[in-house]
Design a protein around this motif. Structure first.
Motif, short mmCIF file in Angstrom:
data_model
loop_
_atom_site.label_atom_id
_atom_site.label_comp_id
_atom_site.label_asym_id
_atom_site.label_seq_id
_atom_site.Cartn_x
_atom_site.Cartn_y
_atom_site.Cartn_z
N LEU A 238 -21.70 -3.26 8.51
CA LEU A 238 -21.08 -4.33 9.29
C LEU A 238 -20.51 -3.76 10.59
O LEU A 238 -19.66 -2.87 10.56
N VAL A 239 -20.99 -4.27 11.74
CA VAL A 239 -20.43 -3.87 13.03
C VAL A 239 -19.26 -4.80 13.32
O VAL A 239 -19.42 -6.02 13.37
N SER A 240 -18.06 -4.22 13.52
CA SER A 240 -16.87 -5.05 13.69
C SER A 240 -16.41 -5.13 15.14
O SER A 240 -15.63 -5.99 15.51
N ASN A 241 -16.89 -4.22 15.99
CA ASN A 241 -16.49 -4.29 17.41
C ASN A 241 -17.39 -3.39 18.24
O ASN A 241 -18.08 -2.51 17.71
N LEU A 242 -17.40 -3.64 19.54
CA LEU A 242 -18.03 -2.72 20.48
C LEU A 242 -17.07 -2.58 21.63
O LEU A 242 -16.74 -3.56 22.30
N ARG A 243 -16.56 -1.36 21.82
CA ARG A 243 -15.55 -1.13 22.86
C ARG A 243 -16.16 -0.35 24.01
O ARG A 243 -17.08 0.45 23.82
N PHE B 6 -17.82 0.34 13.05
CA PHE B 6 -18.32 -0.23 11.80
C PHE B 6 -17.16 -0.59 10.89
O PHE B 6 -16.29 0.24 10.64
N GLY B 7 -17.14 -1.84 10.42
CA GLY B 7 -16.11 -2.28 9.49
C GLY B 7 -16.41 -1.78 8.09
O GLY B 7 -15.52 -1.50 7.30
N GLN B 8 -17.69 -1.67 7.78
CA GLN B 8 -18.10 -1.10 6.50
C GLN B 8 -19.49 -0.52 6.64
O GLN B 8 -20.28 -0.96 7.48
N GLY B 9 -19.77 0.47 5.81
CA GLY B 9 -21.10 1.08 5.82
C GLY B 9 -21.35 1.88 7.09
O GLY B 9 -20.48 1.99 7.95
N ILE C 233 -29.79 -0.90 22.20
CA ILE C 233 -29.44 -0.07 21.04
C ILE C 233 -29.93 -0.79 19.80
O ILE C 233 -29.49 -1.90 19.50
N ASP C 234 -30.89 -0.19 19.10
CA ASP C 234 -31.43 -0.81 17.88
C ASP C 234 -30.82 -0.16 16.65
O ASP C 234 -30.78 1.06 16.53
N LEU C 235 -30.34 -0.99 15.76
CA LEU C 235 -29.72 -0.52 14.52
C LEU C 235 -30.44 -1.18 13.35
O LEU C 235 -30.78 -2.36 13.42
N GLN C 236 -30.63 -0.39 12.28
CA GLN C 236 -31.32 -0.95 11.13
C GLN C 236 -30.35 -1.70 10.24
O GLN C 236 -29.28 -1.18 9.91
N ASP C 237 -30.72 -2.93 9.89
CA ASP C 237 -30.00 -3.65 8.84
C ASP C 237 -28.49 -3.67 8.98
O ASP C 237 -27.78 -3.21 8.10
N VAL C 238 -27.98 -4.20 10.08
CA VAL C 238 -26.53 -4.38 10.18
C VAL C 238 -26.21 -5.86 10.38
O VAL C 238 -27.02 -6.61 10.90
N ASN C 239 -25.04 -6.25 9.94
CA ASN C 239 -24.50 -7.57 10.26
C ASN C 239 -23.46 -7.40 11.35
O ASN C 239 -22.89 -6.33 11.49
N PHE C 240 -23.22 -8.47 12.12
CA PHE C 240 -22.24 -8.40 13.20
C PHE C 240 -21.06 -9.31 12.88
O PHE C 240 -21.25 -10.44 12.43
N SER D 264 -9.33 9.24 10.15
CA SER D 264 -8.06 8.85 10.77
C SER D 264 -7.93 7.33 10.90
O SER D 264 -7.51 6.83 11.93
N GLY D 265 -8.33 6.60 9.90
CA GLY D 265 -8.16 5.15 9.93
C GLY D 265 -9.27 4.42 10.65
O GLY D 265 -9.32 3.20 10.66
N PHE D 266 -10.16 5.14 11.31
CA PHE D 266 -11.31 4.52 11.97
C PHE D 266 -12.51 4.57 11.03
O PHE D 266 -12.69 5.55 10.31
N GLY D 267 -13.33 3.52 11.07
CA GLY D 267 -14.56 3.53 10.27
C GLY D 267 -15.62 4.36 10.98
O GLY D 267 -15.36 5.01 12.00
N HIS D 268 -16.80 4.31 10.45
CA HIS D 268 -17.96 4.96 11.07
C HIS D 268 -18.13 4.41 12.49
O HIS D 268 -17.94 3.22 12.72
N ARG D 269 -18.45 5.26 13.44
CA ARG D 269 -18.66 4.82 14.81
C ARG D 269 -19.95 5.41 15.38
O ARG D 269 -20.34 6.50 15.00
#
Ligand SMILES: [Zn+2]
Length: 429
Positions: free
Chosen positions: A53-58, A72-75, A93-100, A149-154
């Protein structure tokens, strides 16, 4: 060792974490909005886990680098591909199998070399982020950061300005994933006039936009891709219910389909009629009503030409690489077939105008002409329906209302019935 423009800030973070940094440094971090550590995973082949799950793009700026951080919020997911496109300048930017699940405002404003971005599904199992750039850019590097440090996968993508020559050398590199294309069938020979009177007519209903391309949007946030999909489903269901038609929807989910592929679907299905469903938008909020378009290289008016240009941008918006695709059909036989097809398209459009009168507001000069790419099947009568204006309050309310959808879909079914009825009566079927 290669000088890393971000090493300094990473060191500051380390010091800050140890409680040594002054508040001004914490402030710096907030302003920079950047990833919190150096590269931990090298660029390489795609590695994916279950649907992430992509939770933001900064966006952040550091010197001459504009940094994109995908949170990433998860995964986790590592980009399958990162590449640039021209006309206009974009980064894909192509990503495999993510939800937004990004904040509603994400992508509407830019920073540094980025003016904004869009995201959504591009193909089955493949999601895409399309970033609009201010000019020619190069991808100086991209890498993934593990959760810490509290951040998910990026995933981090760094952009730098490029000269036009540098850009030209690298554009499209990174193996862009080709749009799904199956060879279009050859132009069909006319059917025997009486051999198949009883067969079901084949109707292809095309809900415009989808996935990474949202189309236009209304004041209350309704998206064109959603309202046209809801309409296409209702229309398709009503057509099927008559028992007279074989109906195919180009899409029945929120996914992107390139314009050329929509045309190919109609041709592969041997469609007798193709309807592309859209909703319009304009900065004059008083403008309202349905309009219907057929193909012509010479647009009937300025507004129609502008609308066609806007609808034709769908592929650009979704980051389809159109390099090397010929835009015009040149074969003389196709040209001849197209002339007859155009006449039938015009007849059907006029029938729709007659049947829609009194059912929904109509734009003045309801039937117009322009060079819509999605109407270019040489052997399938095709129209593009703009249901109304999402920028008009009353139209937007209609477009998002079930009872209105039912009524207008009913008027279109009536139009389809009388179009085929007339052709049968005159023996052109
Ligand atoms: Zn549209």
């Amino acid at each position: 060792m290669r000088r890393d423009p971000f090493i300094k800030i990473d060191q500051l973070i380390a010091r800050w974490a140890r409680g040594l940094a002054a508040p001004v440094l914490a402030c710096l971090l907030v302003v920079s909005g950047l990833g919190l550590a150096g590269p931990a995973v090298a660029e390489g082949p795609a590695v994916t886990s279950a649907k992430a799950l992509v939770s933001n793009l900064r966006l952040g700026e550091q010197g001459d680098v504009t940094r994109l951080v995908i949170d990433f919020g998860q995964g986790t997911s590592v980009p399958q591909n990162v590449f640039t496109l021209a006309d206009p300048y974009r980064v894909v930017i192509d990503l495999q199998d993510v939800n937004f699940q990004l904040p509603a405002e994400a992508g509407k404003t830019g920073r540094g070399l980025v003016t904004g971005f869009r995201y959504g599904q591009f193909q089955e199992g493949l999601s895409r982020i399309v970033v609009d750039a201010t000019g020619p850019v190069k991808i100086s590097r991209h890498f993934a950061l593990p959760a810490q440090s509290g951040f998910g996968h990026r995933v981090v993508v760094d952009l730098q300005a490029a000269t036009p020559a540098e850009f030209a050398q690298s554009v499209g590199l990174g193996r862009p994933i080709a749009a799904p294309t199956a060879a279009a069938p050859p132009v069909s020979t006319p059917r025997e006039p009486t051999a198949d009177i009883d067969r079901k007519r084949v109707i292809v209903v095309d809900a415009g936009h989808g996935g990474v391309d949202p189309g236009t949007h209304g004041q209350s946030g309704a998206l064109e891709k959603d309202v046209v999909l809801a309409f296409a489903k209702e229309f398709g269901a009503q057509l099927r219910a008559t028992g007279r038609y074989e109906v195919h929807l180009t899409r029945d989910t929120d996914r992107f389909i390139p314009l050329r592929e929509r045309v190919n679907i109609a041709r592969r299905q041997n469609a007798d009629l193709f309807l592309s469903i859209h909703a319009d938008a304009i900065d004059r909020r008083g403008v309202s009503g349905m309009s219907i378009y057929t193909l012509s290289e010479n647009a009937s008016d300025k507004e129609a030409a502008a609308l066609a240009a806007k609808e034709n941008r769908s592929d650009v918006i979704a980051g389809v690489d159109l390099h090397g695709e010929s835009s015009e059909v040149t074969d003389i036989l196709i040209d001849l077939a197209q002339r007859e097809t155009k006449n039938f398209s015009v007849r059907f459009a006029r029938t729709v105008v007659r049947n829609a009168e009194g059912v929904t507001p109509l734009l003045q000069r309801t039937h117009r002409f322009a060079g819509f790419r999605v109407l270019k099947a040489p052997d399938v009568p095709s129209v593009l329906v703009e249901l109304g204006f999402l920028t008009n309050r009353s139209d937007e309310r209609n477009l998002t209302t079930t009872s209105w959808r039912r009524r207008v879909a009913g008027a279109l079914v009536k139009s389809v019935d009388s179009y085929f009825g007339e052709r049968l009566a005159e023996g052109t079927y």
